[in-house]
Every structure is written in C-alpha cells, then in structure tokens.
Design an enzyme around this catalytic site. Structure first.
Site, PDB file in Angstrom:
ATOM      1  CE  LYS A 138     133.208 117.534  15.712  1.00  0.00           C
ATOM      2  NZ  LYS A 138     132.075 117.027  14.504  1.00  0.00           N
ATOM      3  CD  GLU A 172     128.786 102.916  20.335  1.00  0.00           C
ATOM      4  OE1 GLU A 172     127.648 102.165  20.570  1.00  0.00           O
ATOM      5  OE2 GLU A 172     128.624 103.999  19.815  1.00  0.00           O
ATOM      6  CG  MET A 213     120.931  80.948  36.964  1.00  0.00           C
ATOM      7  SD  MET A 213     121.206  79.351  37.842  1.00  0.00           S
ATOM      8  CE  MET A 213     123.325  79.441  37.806  1.00  0.00           C
ATOM      9  CG  PHE A 238     122.150 114.948  16.095  1.00  0.00           C
ATOM     10  CD1 PHE A 238     120.908 114.096  16.280  1.00  0.00           C
ATOM     11  CD2 PHE A 238     123.141 114.448  15.596  1.00  0.00           C
ATOM     12  CE1 PHE A 238     121.015 112.982  15.473  1.00  0.00           C
ATOM     13  CE2 PHE A 238     123.486 113.241  14.991  1.00  0.00           C
ATOM     14  CZ  PHE A 238     122.169 112.586  15.112  1.00  0.00           C
ATOM     15  CD  GLN A 239     124.783 110.822  17.161  1.00  0.00           C
ATOM     16  OE1 GLN A 239     125.967 111.394  17.274  1.00  0.00           O
ATOM     17  NE2 GLN A 239     124.616 109.922  17.033  1.00  0.00           N
TER      18      GLN A 239
END
Lengths: 584, 173
Positions: A164, A52, A482, A114-115
């Site tokens: 949802k 993502e 760097m 969940f999630q």
C-alpha cells in the site's frame, strides 16, 4: 515519456498504455489507493465481482474470447488467496492474466499484519511469474513486464503484488509498453530442418492424423486459418483436444470429433492405429493419452509446442519442434506446397474407409426419450437453435461439460471457454460474465451442471448489476453426475455424497437475483423455452431437468488404452485394475 | 515401456540475484517431484546481479530433459547448462569436519587428514576441525574414516562445478 506520479496512478496509466479497457476486481484495504484513482478516470471500466475467484474466471473468459490479456485487481490476504483457484486455472489452461494484488505496507510485511499473506509465496507455483514491488521506481517497468510475460511464449497468469505504501509513494513512470526482456525470450520460429523432416514424415504417412489443441487458439486466428489450410491441402483427418475445439470447424470434412477420455470412437481408434501423428499446440495430457504404454504404439510422433518443457514430458516424440503454432504451420504449409511428391492416395483412401467403419459405431449416439429430456438432446437443441447467432459457450466441469464438447459443434476459435486442465467447477458462470463484457451483443451461454454452478452462483449478482444478459443453461440431474459415473464404474456403484439434496428452486433463485428463471422438464417444451430464453435481454437461469442417471459415453476408463473404450452402459466393462483406479 | 535408469547430473543455472529466485528453483523441484542431491547458491557476478546455482540431481534421461526445460522457462533464469553432458567439467565440494578424541585416535585422525590433504583449521586438546576439499565421494570417504575416530559434526558446502577449457555458462543466451 517519463513523468512523476503516485504508484496508484502508475497502475492505471500502465493498464491504459497496455490498451486495457476492462478490469475485474474487488476492493479492499490494501488496494484503496488504486480504487481511488480508478473512480477518477474514464479509460478503464471496472466490473465488480462478488468473489475474487469470480474475478479471475471472468478475466479468463474475457481473455479467451478476445485474445487479449485479462486483468484482475484484488486486495491483500483473502483477496489474493481467493484468487488462487482462478490463477491455477489460468496456468493450467495457458490463459494470459495480469492479476494486481494489494499488499500490506512494506514495513509491515512479515509481521502477520491484518489481511497479510505471503502472496508471492502462495502464488509462485500457480503463476507463470510473479512480482512483489517494493520500490515505486520499479512499478511501471514491472507492470509492463507483467503483460509481456503473461502474453508471450506460452501464455499464463502473472501476479504483481503492490504494498500500500508503494501505491501512495511518488516516482517516475516510464511509458515502455514494449519490453525487451533480458532473460525471457521465447522461441517463436520453429527449427527449419525439423519442420522439413516433419513434412516429409507427414507426406509419407499411410495412416496420418492431426491432433491439435489449445495452443492453436492461443496462437491467434491466423493459426486456426493455417491449420485449416494444412488439413485441406493434405486431406488428412483431424481431431482436437477439449481445449482446441473450434480451431478446425466441426462441420469440416476432415473432422473426427474430439479425442480423449470422452472423445469419439473414430478419433481415439485413429489415434491408436495411426502411423504418423502431428500433435500441434497440445500436450499429451493424461485425458488424451489413456494408458501411456499403449498410446499410439505404431506412430511416428511430431510435436509442435511453444513450451520446450511440454516436449517429451509424457510421451517420447520423434520430431520435436519448438515454436509458435502459427509460425510453424505457415512453414509447414509452404514446404508442403513446394514439394512435388504426393502422399500415397491409395493408402489414404483405405485409411479414410477404416475411419468411416469406426464412425459407423455412432459413439455419440444415445437412447432417445419422449418423456424425459436426455442431456445430449438438450445440448443438440441448444446448438440447433443458436448456431446461426453470434454465440459464445462457457461450461462448468463434469458430464455437462463433456456433453457440450461432444454435441455443441464449434466452427470458430475463441468461442468455447472451458476449464480443461484444472477442471474447476464454478468456472463457467463468472467466465460468461467476462465473455459478455467483451462481447456485449453476443449470445453468451454457460452450459452448466447444478452442482458446479452453485460454487460461483453469487456472480449472478454481477451479471445483473452490469446488465450482462448471460444465459445459465443448467443440465439439472440432481447429481454430481461425473462423480456418480465414476462411483458406478469404479467403486461398485456405491453413490457416496454425490447426490445433491436440498437444491434451490433455480427459477426463484434467478428472480431473487433480479434475473429471469425458466424451468423445463418435457422434451416437447424445450425448443420454445430455448427460443424464449434467447430473446430475454437479461441474465437467465434455465433449469433444464434432464434424465437423472444418464452417463457420459464414450469413455476410456482410467488406466485403459484408446482401443479399450466403453461405448455405453450396456457394454460390460472389463474390471479396471487397481493401478487404473488410482488414476484420476 | 523401456526401463529407464536413473542417472546423476550436475546442472549449473545462471539466475538474476533477486528475492525469491531460489524459492522458484526449489519449488520447481519439490512441486514436480524431482530430486535434489546437492544445491549450492551464491552471487557470482556482483555488478550484473547474477547468481549461480549448482544442483546435483538424479533421474531418467526423460526427467533430466524435463528438469532442464522447466528451469529454462523460469523468467529470471539466464541460462542452464548440464555439465554432465556438455563436455569435461570439474566438481568440488568443501567440508568442515569436527573430530573429538584423545590419544591414539587423535594421531590416527591427523595421519588420515594428511593423506586426504585436509587442513587443520582449529584445534583444542580434545578436538580438531579439518577443512577438506574435493569431489563428493572423496569427502564421503574421509567422513566415513573419521567416524570411528570421534567424528562429531560435519558442515558441507554442496557441489560447485564448472566446465573445463574455454567457454561456459554465460548470461547472454
């Protein structure tokens, strides 16, 4: 026209009504209804990323190279948390993004389902604004508002979190792409008396400087055009931040190169010695100012910014102007042309002569090498061999990024995509995916470091899937260059954990992804290999083996002033104070 | 750089009364390292779903200017007013103060309460709850006087503030 539809349908409809054609995302349980709608329509194209974070960076690349809003679709929980780095990056660099996240159904919110994660809580500090939509009747309005907020005023990322059950619920969709927001109405036109005062100050300057930034790019192509007009009619020298490269062409007569920590000697010295400074669309970032109490000590400072909170944040300015760059520039050009008094020609000539003196230092110069590829040389060749093409450049973060800014010369806005504010390693590859999606026929190159690019390497798979022929041009020195440079300068040359052992064979890695790999380690082979790379109509990983210990100069060490630059390894650095070491 | 002195400002913020709006304001203060000396929030215009946040903060003039600009750019914020600089204003705070004790101390507590125009709103043979309103320093002083007299608990509302005279914070700006 209002009509009944499900929340998931509304998402698609609102995106289409906003003129969106491409979105970047990754499916999951809490966004399945939206994905189900997505596969039953043809207006929106979805690019399936591999992580993502990559989706947000790709949307950023898309947004920055087109001027449109980038759109992201991810699931709840880990989908949203993985997007956080990209969102923060977009916030710091003022990139318009709308990120739609799925959420567990409303009755489960707060249950550690969940999630589940508190997406609006987590993303509140890393978005311009965010919404949790609990009622499908609000969804259409909120989606359109999200686009309005993301793209108006100082642009930024907006999250719309949709449970949802709201995606399944049926409600009324009102097509209202034009939002008149009840509270958020940024000021576009600058204050006229202030603009007049600014023009007067500019006209009476003996050592003027124009310092522009990413705000010009964000304001749109007309801002770049007007900036060029202003520079032309005034004849004043101009420098730019990392974010603003391309707004004024690097081939322009008045261009001094980038300023700041790795900016040119002439740009930084001119910033230090100027008597009137016009800062437009930039924000006096710490990379720009160096030591604050020694920053442009004699200058009358004019600051043009659309975000009032940028004004007087780091540096006190004498003439603040809140407004959009293009609008303010238009006024400035008009007022300048209308006035009869001319600037002090003699003083200006002396100022340019001084700048020419500084320029003689050739601060971007480096030692040529016939056996080993110098990283600066690689960028120079890359520029020379691609400059006549329709080319877009993204970068990762580190030495290669600064070398690209110094040695690749940008002539147009929206051609240079780099993570400036957040400094996100791993930005360039997914950004290149987004840029190539927006410009299928252009040459898109991610100038990369081998350390950075491994952070989001999985997006090669995305590039291959969608036949996006991005070119990953790695300046491979086997170090986090760097980090090592700072360790050398500030930490007694103790090289702690910045050597990259066990690097993959990048050619084989490219092949494993179904892409094409190149490896070059001799300067003499570089041109041919670059030409060959350009001709390949597939994603490429180009492993350019460069000098391992080259460092990026010039440099203003942390805690130092503009006139205390280091020009190279040979020059003995004054001890950096403890206060300086604390700075990043 | 000029040494800048920290000064206290009372800022009123009119916001949409929506979930998360307080978190946005508080998050802004903590995320950017600003002080909150007092914070008062409640819905003030029910029909329009508007809440008023009164925050007392301290900082240098540059920081105070930043705080106002940062508040103004929050999307659900209607308007921001710095009552400390925008003209004369009134500030009040309400405190409920429980004092426990017997005998002489009890009498003394009552006498002082009278002097501070504190009302007794609950009493048992061994305790009082006083209600006192006024400026923050008046309440501070009353509390410090109650300490030796058996102070056991304090609840304070934080500062509510409003400008004097005609006009003030409105939602149309």
């Amino acid at each position: 026209m209002a009509r009944e539809m499900t929340g998931a349908e509304m998402v698609i409809k609102a995106l289409v009504d906003q003129g969106v054609t491409d979105i970047f995302g990754y499916p999951g349980g809490a966004v399945l209804p939206i994905y189900d709608e997505l596969c039953q329509q043809e207006d929106l194209t979805h690019v399936l990323v591999r992580h993502e974070q990559g989706a947000v960076h790709a949307a950023e690349g898309y947004a920055r190279s087109t001027g449109k809003v980038g759109v992201v679709l991810v699931t709840s929980g880990p989908g949203a948390t993985n997007a956080v780095t990209g969102l923060t990056d977009a916030l710091m660099d003022s990139i318009p993004i709308v990120c739609i996240t799925g959420q567990v159904p409303t009755h489960l919110i707060g249950n550690d389902a969940f999630q589940e994660c508190d997406t609006v809580g987590i993303t509140r500090p890393c978005t311009k604004h965010n919404y949790l939509v609990k009622d499908v009747e609000d969804l259409g309005r909120v989606l359109h508002e999200a686009f309005y907020v993301a793209s108006n005023g100082r642009p930024g990322p907006v999250v719309v979190d949709i449970p949802k059950d709201v995606q399944f619920a049926t409600g009324t969709y009102a097509a209202t792409p034009q939002v008149r927001h009840k509270t958020y109405r940024p000021k576009i036109k600058g204050d006229q008396p202030a603009i007049r005062e600014a023009v007067e100050a500019l006209a009476s300057a003996k050592k003027p400087i124009i310092y522009s930034g990413g705000g010009i790019i964000n304001s749109g192509p007309s801002a770049s055009r007007l900036l060029r007009d202003l520079v032309r009619i005034t004849g004043y020298p101009i420098t730019s931040t990392l974010m603003g490269l391309g707004a004024y062409p690097a081939s322009g007569d008045n261009w001094m190169g980038m300023l700041g920590m790795h900016g040119t000697y002439e740009a930084n010295m001119a910033m230090h010695d100027c008597d009137v400074m016009l800062c437009i669309g930039a924000r006096f970032d710490d990379r720009i100012t160096g030591r604050l109490d020694a920053f442009a000590p004699h200058a009358k400072k004019i600051h043009v910014d659309i975000d009032a909170s940028s004004i007087n944040k780091n540096v006190h300015v004498d003439i603040p102007i809140i407004g959009d760059c293009a609008h303010v520039l238009e006024d400035m050009v008009r007022i300048w042309k209308a006035r009869s008094a001319q600037p002090d020609k003699k003083a200006l000539e002396a100022w340019w002569a001084q700048i020419a003196e500084w320029r003689k230092k050739d601060s971007l110069g480096y030692e040529k090498n016939d056996d080993i590829i110098m990283p600066q040389y690689a960028i120079e060749r890359l520029y020379e061999l691609t400059k006549d093409r329709d080319v877009y450049i993204s970068t990762e973060v580190g030495q290669h990024q600064m070398w690209a800014a110094q040695h690749f010369h940008f002539q147009e806005p929206n051609r240079w995509m780099t993570s400036g504010g957040l400094g996100t390693m791993g930005y360039g590859l997914p950004a290149a995916v987004g840029i190539q999606k927006a410009h299928p026929d252009a040459l898109v190159i991610d100038i990369a470091g081998e350390a950075s690019v491994l952070m989001t390497m999985q997006e090669m798979s995305t590039a291959v899937q969608y036949r996006l022929p991005i070119k990953i041009f790695i300046l491979n020195n086997e170090y986090m260059g760097m980090v090592r440079q700072w360790q050398q300068l500030l930490h007694g040359n103790r090289i702690s954990q910045s050597y990259m052992e066990s690097l993959p064979d990048f050619v084989k890695l490219a092949e494993a992804y179904g892409a094409v790999g190149f490896r070059v380690d001799k300067p003499g082979d570089l041109d041919d290999a670059i030409k060959e790379m350009i001709e390949v109509d597939q994603p490429v990983i180009f492993d350019c083996r460069v000098h391992k210990l080259a460092n990026c100069y010039p440099m203003i060490p942390s805690g130092k002033a503009h006139n205390e630059m280091l020009l190279g390894d040979g020059v003995e650095a004054e001890e950096v104070s403890d206060a300086g070491k604390v700075l990043v | 750089m000029k040494p800048e002195i920290s000064e206290s400002h009372t800022i009123s913020v009119l916001v949409d009364n929506e979930p998360g709006v307080l978190a946005r304001v508080i998050g802004l203060f903590s995320g950017r390292g600003y002080n909150i000396d007092s914070l008062t929030v409640t819905e003030t215009e029910h029909e329009a779903h508007l809440s008023r946040i009164t925050v007392v903060t301290a900082g240098t003039p540059m920081v105070i200017e930043q705080i106002k600009a940062q508040l103004e750019r929050l999307v659900p914020v209607h308007s921001v007013m710095d009552l400390t600089v925008s003209g004369p204003s009134i500030e009040r705070e309400l405190a409920l103060i429980k004092v426990e004790g017997k005998g002489e101390k009890r009498v003394e507590a009552l006498r002082l309460a009278d002097a501070f125009r504190a009302r007794v709103i609950d009493a048992t043979t061994e305790s009082f709850v006083f209600e006192v309103t006024g400026r923050t320093n008046k309440i501070d002083q009353f509390i410090s006087l109650m300490k030796p007299l058996g102070l056991s608990e304090v609840a304070r509302t934080g500062v509510a503030a409003i400008s004097r005279g005609v006009g003030g914070l409105s939602s149309d700006s």
